[in-house]
Design a protein around this motif. Structure first.
Motif, mmCIF file in Angstrom:
data_model
loop_
_atom_site.group_PDB
_atom_site.id
_atom_site.type_symbol
_atom_site.label_atom_id
_atom_site.label_comp_id
_atom_site.label_asym_id
_atom_site.label_seq_id
_atom_site.Cartn_x
_atom_site.Cartn_y
_atom_site.Cartn_z
ATOM 1 N N TYR A 76 60.900 103.439 96.344
ATOM 2 C CA TYR A 76 61.551 102.303 95.688
ATOM 3 C C TYR A 76 62.951 102.085 96.239
ATOM 4 O O TYR A 76 63.427 100.955 96.302
ATOM 5 C CB TYR A 76 61.596 102.496 94.173
ATOM 6 N N ILE A 80 64.947 98.602 97.407
ATOM 7 C CA ILE A 80 66.311 98.217 97.032
ATOM 8 C C ILE A 80 67.160 97.984 98.276
ATOM 9 O O ILE A 80 67.910 97.005 98.367
ATOM 10 C CB ILE A 80 66.941 99.303 96.138
ATOM 11 N N ARG A 83 66.274 94.723 99.751
ATOM 12 C CA ARG A 83 66.755 93.621 98.915
ATOM 13 C C ARG A 83 68.247 93.396 99.126
ATOM 14 O O ARG A 83 68.726 92.258 99.086
ATOM 15 C CB ARG A 83 66.449 93.935 97.448
ATOM 16 N N ARG A 229 66.017 104.544 86.297
ATOM 17 C CA ARG A 229 66.398 103.168 86.618
ATOM 18 C C ARG A 229 65.191 102.232 86.582
ATOM 19 O O ARG A 229 65.340 101.019 86.707
ATOM 20 C CB ARG A 229 67.062 103.099 87.988
ATOM 21 N N ILE A 230 63.983 102.811 86.416
ATOM 22 C CA ILE A 230 62.751 102.027 86.433
ATOM 23 C C ILE A 230 62.025 102.178 85.108
ATOM 24 O O ILE A 230 61.863 103.286 84.593
ATOM 25 C CB ILE A 230 61.812 102.480 87.567
ATOM 26 N N ARG A 247 67.233 96.766 80.381
ATOM 27 C CA ARG A 247 68.414 96.639 81.249
ATOM 28 C C ARG A 247 69.640 97.227 80.568
ATOM 29 O O ARG A 247 70.468 97.883 81.216
ATOM 30 C CB ARG A 247 68.656 95.164 81.594
ATOM 31 N N SER A 252 66.932 98.442 84.975
ATOM 32 C CA SER A 252 66.913 97.036 85.376
ATOM 33 C C SER A 252 65.744 96.702 86.283
ATOM 34 O O SER A 252 65.529 95.535 86.620
ATOM 35 C CB SER A 252 68.228 96.672 86.077
ATOM 36 N N HIS A 253 64.969 97.693 86.663
ATOM 37 C CA HIS A 253 63.812 97.484 87.528
ATOM 38 C C HIS A 253 62.558 97.794 86.709
ATOM 39 O O HIS A 253 62.421 98.915 86.192
ATOM 40 C CB HIS A 253 63.876 98.389 88.756
ATOM 41 N N THR A 254 61.683 96.837 86.577
ATOM 42 C CA THR A 254 60.519 97.051 85.716
ATOM 43 C C THR A 254 59.246 96.574 86.399
ATOM 44 O O THR A 254 59.268 95.668 87.240
ATOM 45 C CB THR A 254 60.664 96.325 84.367
ATOM 46 N N ASP A 267 62.684 88.707 91.710
ATOM 47 C CA ASP A 267 63.481 89.284 90.635
ATOM 48 C C ASP A 267 62.986 90.700 90.352
ATOM 49 O O ASP A 267 61.805 90.905 90.054
ATOM 50 C CB ASP A 267 63.346 88.425 89.380
ATOM 51 N N PRO A 268 63.856 91.714 90.435
ATOM 52 C CA PRO A 268 63.407 93.095 90.236
ATOM 53 C C PRO A 268 63.026 93.425 88.803
ATOM 54 O O PRO A 268 62.530 94.511 88.528
ATOM 55 C CB PRO A 268 64.624 93.923 90.674
ATOM 56 N N LYS A 269 63.254 92.495 87.863
ATOM 57 C CA LYS A 269 62.909 92.801 86.479
ATOM 58 C C LYS A 269 61.408 92.691 86.239
ATOM 59 O O LYS A 269 60.913 93.115 85.203
ATOM 60 C CB LYS A 269 63.651 91.867 85.514
#
Length: 652
Positions: A76, A80, A83, A229-230, A247, A252-254, A267-269
């Motif tokens: 992951y 990032i 990105r 963070r995931i 978040r 913030s990453h889902t 969008d990383p969400k």
């Protein structure tokens, strides 16, 4: 209005693919694969196997296929970095995830990751990790020995490897909660729980989800030294409020279970994943990796009045629901447009609602139950069919006024004036309550979304025209000038579109995302398509609808429009609509009732109409109403022209 409206970040809506293209190999693209438990039945033949469990042998075959096809499992962090512009992703990137924290990840998967040098994400449930050794973990409706799952000490070991990232699968939301008085279990992350004392309030729901997010972060920090963070949502189910709370807790990453290939610029969400099980063939896996999965892109729709299901006798109501479910399943359709409001007198105006809400009487707590059963038992997508302005709140509210009469026009729906802020707030909160209290996939906006060439003449509307649009505060003066009249029409059309998009966002705030994207459809009158000047009569525009909504649902009802030749009228309607909007964004809604004399349109006639519009290029269509109580229309007569099973057979 909820404070969460201000925090809403609308999810991107991506239309289903219309053709297969090999885009999985493009730079910046990556597929995410979702695995669960892995078993070695040769070593442990008595292991209890659950859905989504695969064998060690199949996982090895998958890993070999990645290498054979030139795919590169990535971490992951690599996504990032790509990105943020530090290092591009390799072509043919794939991200591997393993949910639930099974011990098999430590015993079977991790050694294979080291052997192949493949990175992966392991998503764990905090409360299961905290169950003492030797006790049982509550897993759905059963229990499993604590030893079937990893321990915190094993996770600490895994965390030292550059190949593994530990993600949260929530602390204690991997379970179902009772979501309505009928006992339906629904995902804990998105459900306002029901108990005999009533529903969990909005504030209670938010507090419960926030506490879970904070607890998972706290336990990670205590045991692993840093928070995750995931967030990987159990069952792929989440809401926009849940996203905000994740978040807030640093996640913030889902990941969802929306099956689509991702791009590093997305969008990383919300990243889509493809769910894998033992029945997933190597051919299917290759299609997933190369983005050649053909999504069902044809809509076949049954439009259902929930008033037909409701009955004061609960036994009869249950019987009605069973009949509906069986009928929909047999029809082989994709979608049900399901009424979420009560309309006993059939005037198209909501007198009550079929879900708990802040502003109107609830006739029965029925919409959530029926929608959930249609999704789970009939396997269809459910659109909540809702008015835009046609809510009867009684006296003391400002309704749309006709400039010729100085009061609401009795020939049209009774509609709340959308220019009154109080009205807009009420309707927005009704939609927000719908999203929180019911599980559905998408929205259909009712055909009450119209303003004729003399509307709205209410005081607030006239003030709006002057203040916001620099127009006279008189309908007569607006109509005196052709250019001014055209501008007023365009502004009203866009005003109503903008209002529906606000309602979409309100419904989307708490609405459950699982394996379907949130789509919108809006009813349109056929006259708008056939007579360009009719935009002034309705404040509707086909091209603008085509841009704003995923589907424009045209009321292709020849008898309602007094067509002298129904076939010719349908052909003309299809030709004109397809000239102006792509076929994939159009729905034709045929009539199963002739409202001129309240008779039923013969099933053979309805089937013929389907054949006519399909021959003209209309692929997405349905009918209204479905009288499942009397069995009209006859689904046997419709099958050839309506069932998706027949459509797919012809496509092959």
């Amino acid at each position: 209005m909820s404070k969460w409206i201000a925090a809403l970040l609308a999810l991107s809506l991506i239309m289903p693919a219309l053709a297969s293209t090999d885009t999985g190999s493009e730079a910046g693209k990556f597929s995410v694969i979702s695995y669960h438990d892995v078993v070695d039945l040769e070593q442990s033949p008595d292991t209890k196997v659950f859905p989504q469990t695969i064998t060690r042998q199949l996982l090895v075959e998958h890993f070999n296929l990645f290498a054979e096809l030139g795919f590169h499992p990535v971490s992951y962090q690599q996504i990032i970095d790509a990105r943020e512009g530090r290092q591009p992703l390799p072509e043919k990137a794939v991200l591997l995830t393993f949910d639930d924290g099974y011990r098999s990840f430590y015993d079977i998967v991790y050694p294979l990751l080291k052997l192949y040098d493949y990175p992966a994400i392991a998503a764990v449930v905090g409360s299961w990790l905290d169950v003492p050794a030797g006790e049982l973990v509550t897993y759905g409706e059963t229990t499993l020995p604590r030893e079937r799952f990893m321990s915190w000490s094993q996770l600490r070991e895994l965390q030292q490897s550059s190949l593994v990232e530990i993600a949260s699968h929530t602390y204690d939301l991997h379970k179902g909660l009772i979501g309505n008085p009928f006992g339906n279990l629904q995902p804990a992350a998105t459900t306002s729980a029901w108990s005999p004392s009533g529903y969990e309030s909005e504030s209670e729901y938010v507090a419960r989800i926030r506490n879970d997010m904070q607890m998972t972060r706290q336990r990670f920090e205590e045991e692993l030294g840093k928070g995750p963070r995931i967030m990987v949502w159990p069952y792929g189910a989440y809401s926009n409020v849940a996203l905000s709370l994740a978040r807030e807790a640093g996640m913030s990453h889902t990941f969802s279970l929306l099956g689509h290939v991702n791009n590093v610029n997305d969008d990383p969400k919300e990243m889509g994943r493809f769910l894998i099980d033992q029945e997933t063939s190597l051919e299917t896996l290759e299609e997933i990796l190369t983005d050649r999965i053909w999504e069902r892109n044809v809509e076949r729709i049954v439009h259902v009045d929930l008033d037909y299901v409701h009955d004061d006798d609960e036994a009869q109501q249950a019987l009605n629901l069973d009949v509906l479910l069986d009928r929909v399943k047999k029809q082989g359709v994709s979608t049900v447009y399901l009424q979420a409001y009560a309309d006993d007198d059939g005037d198209g105006v909501a007198e009550a609602l079929y879900f708990p809400n802040r502003h109107m009487p609830m006739k029965a707590d029925l919409f959530n139950r029926v929608a959930w059963q249609l999704k789970k038992r009939a396997g269809v997508n459910v659109y909540a069919w809702m008015p835009i302005m046609a809510f009867d709140l009684g006296e003391g509210y400002q309704y749309v006024e006709d400039g010729r009469h100085g009061h609401p026009n009795p020939d049209y729906y009774r509609r709340l004036s959308p220019y009154v802020e109080k009205n807009r707030v009420i309707v927005t909160e009704i939609y927000e309550d719908l999203g929180r209290m019911a599980k559905f996939d998408s929205l259909l906006f009712h055909d009450d979304g119209l303003l004729n060439d003399f509307e709205d003449a209410s005081p607030d509307a006239l003030q709006w025209y002057t203040r916001e649009w620099n127009l006279p505060d008189s309908i007569a003066m607006i109509q005196q000038n052709e250019e001014r009249m055209a501008r007023w029409t365009r502004l009203k059309t866009q005003f109503l579109i903008d209002f529906t998009l606000e309602l979409r966002d309100a419904a989307d705030l708490y609405r459950q995302y699982d394996n379907e994207r949130f789509l919108t459809a809006r009813n349109m009158y056929a006259a708008v398509v056939l007579e360009p000047e009719s935009e002034a009569w309705f404040a509707q525009n086909l091209e603008e609808f085509g841009k704003a909504y995923d589907y424009t649902s045209i009321m292709a009802m020849p008898y309602m429009e007094e067509a002298s030749d129904a076939d010719l009228w349908l052909k003309r309607l299809a030709s004109e609509a397809l000239r102006r909007v792509p076929a994939e964004r159009l729905v034709f809604e045929l009539q199963a009732t002739d409202w001129r004399d309240q008779s039923q349109v013969p099933s053979e006639t309805l089937a013929h109409w389907m054949q006519v519009i399909r021959s003209e290029g209309i692929e997405n269509y349905g009918y209204y109403p479905d009288d499942f109580i009397t069995g009209h229309p006859d689904i046997g007569v419709l099958r050839r022209n309506f069932s998706l099973a027949n459509h797919l057979g012809e496509a092959r």
